[in-house]
Design an enzyme around this catalytic site. Structure first.
Site, short mmCIF file in Angstrom:
data_model
loop_
_atom_site.label_atom_id
_atom_site.label_comp_id
_atom_site.label_asym_id
_atom_site.label_seq_id
_atom_site.Cartn_x
_atom_site.Cartn_y
_atom_site.Cartn_z
N LYS A 91 -5.77 -7.36 8.62
CA LYS A 91 -7.06 -7.41 9.32
C LYS A 91 -6.86 -7.57 10.82
O LYS A 91 -7.53 -6.90 11.62
CB LYS A 91 -7.89 -8.58 8.78
CG LYS A 91 -8.47 -8.30 7.39
CD LYS A 91 -9.13 -9.54 6.84
CE LYS A 91 -9.82 -9.28 5.50
NZ LYS A 91 -10.34 -10.51 4.92
N GLY A 119 7.13 2.85 1.99
CA GLY A 119 8.56 2.95 1.79
C GLY A 119 9.10 2.22 0.59
O GLY A 119 10.31 2.00 0.51
N LYS A 120 8.25 1.84 -0.35
CA LYS A 120 8.75 1.11 -1.51
C LYS A 120 9.75 1.95 -2.31
O LYS A 120 10.86 1.51 -2.59
CB LYS A 120 7.57 0.70 -2.42
CG LYS A 120 6.57 -0.19 -1.72
CD LYS A 120 5.43 -0.58 -2.62
CE LYS A 120 4.59 0.59 -3.09
NZ LYS A 120 3.89 1.30 -2.00
N THR A 121 9.33 3.14 -2.63
CA THR A 121 10.19 3.99 -3.44
C THR A 121 11.47 4.34 -2.70
O THR A 121 12.58 4.24 -3.25
CB THR A 121 9.43 5.27 -3.84
OG1 THR A 121 8.24 4.91 -4.51
CG2 THR A 121 10.27 6.14 -4.75
N SER A 149 -15.08 -12.41 1.98
CA SER A 149 -14.52 -12.71 3.30
C SER A 149 -15.47 -12.38 4.45
O SER A 149 -15.18 -12.68 5.60
CB SER A 149 -13.18 -12.00 3.50
OG SER A 149 -13.40 -10.64 3.66
N PRO A 191 0.82 -1.21 0.00
CA PRO A 191 0.00 0.00 0.00
C PRO A 191 0.86 1.27 0.00
O PRO A 191 2.08 1.19 0.19
CB PRO A 191 -0.81 -0.13 1.29
CG PRO A 191 -0.11 -1.13 2.12
CD PRO A 191 0.67 -2.00 1.22
N PRO A 192 0.24 2.40 -0.22
CA PRO A 192 0.97 3.67 -0.32
C PRO A 192 1.71 4.04 0.96
O PRO A 192 1.24 3.74 2.06
CB PRO A 192 -0.13 4.70 -0.59
CG PRO A 192 -1.31 3.93 -1.06
CD PRO A 192 -1.20 2.58 -0.46
N GLY A 193 2.87 4.64 0.77
CA GLY A 193 3.57 5.22 1.89
C GLY A 193 4.31 4.26 2.79
O GLY A 193 4.76 4.62 3.87
N1 LIG Z 1 10.20 1.34 7.17
C1 LIG Z 1 10.43 2.64 7.03
N2 LIG Z 1 11.43 3.22 7.71
C2 LIG Z 1 11.68 4.52 7.58
N3 LIG Z 1 11.00 5.36 6.80
C3 LIG Z 1 9.99 4.87 6.07
C4 LIG Z 1 9.66 3.48 6.17
N4 LIG Z 1 8.63 3.26 5.34
C5 LIG Z 1 8.32 4.43 4.78
N5 LIG Z 1 9.15 5.41 5.19
C6 LIG Z 1 9.11 6.81 4.78
O1 LIG Z 1 7.81 7.11 4.31
C7 LIG Z 1 7.84 7.97 3.20
C8 LIG Z 1 6.99 7.41 2.10
O2 LIG Z 1 7.59 6.28 1.49
P1 LIG Z 1 7.61 5.98 -0.04
O3 LIG Z 1 7.42 7.21 -0.83
O4 LIG Z 1 8.80 5.16 -0.35
O5 LIG Z 1 6.28 5.12 -0.16
P2 LIG Z 1 5.82 4.14 -1.33
O6 LIG Z 1 5.70 2.80 -0.73
O7 LIG Z 1 6.67 4.28 -2.51
O8 LIG Z 1 4.36 4.69 -1.57
P3 LIG Z 1 3.54 4.77 -2.94
O9 LIG Z 1 2.96 3.41 -3.19
O10 LIG Z 1 2.47 5.75 -2.61
O11 LIG Z 1 4.49 5.22 -3.98
C9 LIG Z 1 9.28 8.09 2.80
O12 LIG Z 1 9.74 9.34 3.19
C10 LIG Z 1 10.00 7.00 3.56
O13 LIG Z 1 11.28 7.41 3.92
MG LIG Z 2 6.28 5.21 -4.38
#
Ligand SMILES: Nc1ncnc2c1ncn2[C@@H]1O[C@H](COP(=O)(O)OP(=O)(O)OP(=O)(O)O)[C@@H](O)[C@H]1O
Ligand SMILES: [Mg+2]
Length: 768
Positions: free
Chosen positions: A717, A355-357, A674, A351-353
């Site tokens: 969940k 930390g994938k990117t 579910s 999901p978004p946010g």
């Molecule tokens: N496990 C983690 N430890 C430290 N910082 C994190 C972690 N996960 C996310 N973050 C921080 O949260 C912010 C959002 O992460 P990121 O942009 O990589 O999300 P994403 O998974 O790529 O989301 P999207 O699917 O919306 O692109 C970043 O600034 C990242 O550094």
């Molecule tokens: Mg991303």
């Protein structure tokens, strides 16, 4: 004295010795002409004083001095006028003129001109001729032949008359000359007139040249500028274009390039030499060569194969994410053992946010590789991946090659961000182009349309990201190694905040000198009541907001330390945006069941409400449900009917009651099977009048025979259920292994029941 036919001329003056056409239109004049022709073919012409006069009164409206003419020829014109060719004979003095029987007649007297003494004749002739010649030279209006003609004429009077007739002067002035009988006087008159005319012509000339100068200045500078441009093009630019070509040639020679690439570039360069340096084609070829030269055909960075160090880097940037980190370390280990290993393709799904990117970037750091991000969001066209053929100015390589070029190395980490956003609405076939990019068997020879030569992508470490692989075509999915990143629990978020986000925000907001202490409870409140998300993107934003407010206060009153706790949090952050999840009531209730759902913002507890009322067995469903959900309600209903006795439900209930099932939080779309056991429970509760425990939650698909089937999203969940204070959860038996993924902070609190059949559920959920 004589009497002759007479025609007043409007604006024509005829000198003796001149042959000229005369147009006659007036009726009386025409009959006069006829009379004259019947007589001796001669008539008298005198000019009107005012040429505007249609019917001049005779004799006062005509000049007294005129000419007697010979009629040489008459021609009737199509418009009714008559063209008469006349030859001037000699001057006459008009005595009287009048109309008689429709024609004009004049009484006149011939004028006799006295000759001059020879020397005076010569002197005046010379003088006048000189001036006339001077005038003729200046003016363009005198034909050169005329001078020669005049020279040949013996009679000085005739010379003057012909000369006068040819001067471009007003008829009034000519009349004046005509009226001077004395040759000497006429000579002076001519000299005077010619001198004046010469003056006039001279003045005209200066005016002309002044105007011309002005025009010329503008024209000249235009002309010069054009010339300069032409010269520049010819000298300057073509010289620099030669330099350019030499430079290109040198680069091609000096740069390390694969043989085929070098050969191709040399061929293109040869073509370029033959082209006009300013042609569109040359521009295309030149930028092609430049682009190809910029591509890292050979250049590679050296991998850091220090597993320890890589592990540290990864940990330093991200909390948790154990799977991904381990996978990276494995990759490095294998790479160390087998340096020739093919590139690999990871796909981080979550999901978004979460930390994938940002993780991808940190992976590049940990390996010591260059990093480029290629955003695939919104890509519909294959050409965006593979480039456009080199047919027009501005055609370019596709995003992959552009990324490689930007990385300046052949083995970068390339982040293919938001792969699912591309595939979800593709046109053309960007997905199949991506297949080639991501297939380790094919991508050694990746064909970009613009490059028109294969590029080896096998050394690239591709990392794709996606929120949801549902939209990604199967073959593409198969090429990648999937790593799921789940949404974070509130505890994980707390750790991430404490270990990463707080410090980052503090530094970013220039608060190094201020000691900020935020209590865990305050952070938890921020996590649960100021944000609601699977990841930490909004949390990061909120924390940054908090620090901005703190910074403002710090600037104002320089307090060296600021403490934030649950009590003063609202002072900085304003009212919470979300109310805390409804904590479950403890006492059992009729028709209200806690299900578990997986939404875009992670897992959550979701109620099902049921009521029964008198009716005919109708089943109504509300709450923004999808097809699958509706079906699973029907399945549950049939199951309950078939087990009526088992669950102690009134006979023929389906003929007596309607049931309404409602799923609150109607704005959230819900679908999937579910909720099967949840719905079944709600139905039995209202039909059998049994209260349902509110401190237990459940998820699982139910079949028409009551079998409970496994479902997805268990981890999310359960985390959701934990958040709202639920500690007991019913799960399908086949989902038992999913529980192992739960963070221990959560699983240690929870009690799980794994069920195979609905009857087992029934034993758990109803009030005893
Ligand atoms: N496990 C983690 N430890 C430290 N910082 C994190 C972690 N996960 C996310 N973050 C921080 O949260 C912010 C959002 O992460 P990121 O942009 O990589 O999300 P994403 O998974 O790529 O989301 P999207 O699917 O919306 O692109 C970043 O600034 C990242 O550094
Ligand atoms: Mg991303």
């Amino acid at each position: 004295m004589g009497k002759k036919a007479f025609i007043p001329t409007r604006d024509l003056i005829i000198f003796p010795g001149i042959i000229t056409p005369l147009f006659i239109g007036r009726e009386t004049s025409i009959s006069t002409l006829e009379k004259a022709m019947l007589d001796d073919n001669r008539m008298i012409l005198c000019m009107q004083k005012d040429f505007n006069e249609e019917e001049p009164k005779l004799p006062e409206d005509v000049h007294k001095i005129g000419v007697i003419v010979n009629i040489l020829q008459t021609v009737k014109m199509p418009n009714g006028t008559i063209k008469v060719l006349v030859e001037g004979k000699n001057r006459i003095l008009l005595h009287d003129a009048s109309e008689e029987e429709g024609a004009y007649y004049a009484e006149y007297e011939d004028v006799k001109i006295e000759g001059l003494t020879e020397s005076l004749d010569v002197a005046l002739r010379r003088k006048v001729m000189n001036i006339f010649e001077k005038y003729a030279k200046l003016s363009t209006k005198i034909l050169p032949d005329l001078i020669a003609n005049l020279r040949g004429i013996e009679d000085l009077g005739k010379v003057f008359d012909i000369m006068s007739s040819n001067l471009p002067i007003p008829n009034e002035t000519k009349q004046e000359i005509l009226e001077v009988f004395d040759l000497e006087k006429r000579a002076y008159k001519l000299i005077e007139i010619l001198t004046k005319e010469i003056d006039i012509v001279n003045i005209e000339k200066t005016i002309d040249s002044k105007v011309k100068d002005k025009l010329n200045a503008a024209q000249k500078s235009y002309y010069l500028r054009e010339k300069i441009n032409a010269l520049r093009e010819e000298l300057g630019d073509s010289a620099s274009s030669d330099d350019d070509l030499e430079e290109l040639k040198n680069s091609i020679e000096s740069q390390k390039l694969p043989k085929e690439v070098k050969a191709k570039l040399e061929k293109e360069l040869k073509r370029l030499y033959k082209m006009g340096p300013f042609s569109a084609e040359a521009t295309v070829v030149r930028s092609y060569i430049e682009t190809v030269l910029e591509i890292p055909w050979i250049k590679m960075t050296k991998d850091i194969l220090d597993i320890e160090k890589a592990s540290e880097t990864l940990d330093a940037d991200h909390y948790g994410l154990k799977d991904v980190k381990e996978r990276i370390l494995e990759f490095l280990a294998v790479k160390k053992l087998n340096p020739e290993m093919k590139g690999s393709i990871l796909c981080l799904v979550g999901p978004p946010g979460v930390g994938k990117t940002s993780l991808a970037r940190s992976i590049a750091d940990s390996m010591g590789r260059k990093f480029v991000r290629i955003s695939l969001g919104g890509v519909r066209d294959e050409a965006e991946i593979r480039g456009h053929r080199r047919t027009y100015i501005g055609s370019m390589p596709g995003r992959i090659i552009k990324g490689i070029k930007q990385a300046k190395s052949k083995n970068p980490v390339v982040l293919l961000d938001e792969l699912d956003k591309m595939a979800s609405d593709f046109k053309g076939d960007p997905a199949s182009a991506m297949l080639e990019v991501l297939d380790p068997e094919q991508n050694m020879h990746f064909e970009d349309h613009y490059l028109d030569m294969p590029f080896d992508l096998s050394k690239v470490f591709f990392i794709a990201t996606a929120n949801d692989l549902g939209g990604v075509p199967g073959p593409l999915r198969d090429r990648m190694e999937l790593i799921k990143i789940n949404s974070y629990t509130e505890f994980e978020k707390l750790h991430i905040a404490k270990r990463y986000l707080l410090e980052e925000a503090q530094v970013e907001n220039g608060l190094r000198k201020c000691e900020v202490k935020i209590s865990d409870e305050a952070l938890m409140k921020m996590i649960n009541e100021y944000t609601r998300e699977p990841g930490v993107r909004n949390l990061k934003r909120e924390i940054s907001k908090l620090y901005r407010r703190i910074a403002r206060e710090f600037v104002k009153n320089k307090k060296p330390s600021i403490r934030i706790n649950v009590k003063n949090l609202e002072k900085y952050m304003g009212k919470p945006k979300y109310r805390p999840d409804k904590q479950r009531e403890k006492s059992p209730k009729l028709g209200i069941v806690t299900g578990l759902a997986w939404t875009a913002v992670g897992g959550t507890a979701l109620e099902v409400q049921a009521v029964s009322m008198e009716g005919k067995g109708k089943l109504a469903l509300t709450g923004k449900l999808g097809e699958v959900m509706k079906e699973s309600a029907q399945v549950a209903y049939s199951y309950v009917r078939s087990k009526r006795e088992r669950y102690e439900i009134e006979d023929k209930f389906n003929e007596k009651y309607d049931i309404h099932l409602h799923f609150p939080e109607g704005a959230v779309p819900k679908d999937g099977p579910s909720a099967g056991i949840t719905i079944t429970t709600a139905l039995i509760s209202v039909l059998a009048g049994k209260n349902v425990r509110q401190d237990i939650a459940m998820t699982g698909e139910v079949t028409i025979t009551g079998e409970v089937l496994p479902v997805g999203g268990i981890k999310e969940k359960v985390i959701g259920a934990h958040r709202v204070g639920i500690r007991e959860v019913i799960l399908p038996a086949d989902n038992e292994s999913d529980v192992d993924e739960l963070p221990s902070e959560i699983s240690k609190d929870m009690k799980f029941y794994f069920v195979k059949d609905y009857e087992e559920v029934e034993k758990l959920v109803f009030e005893k």
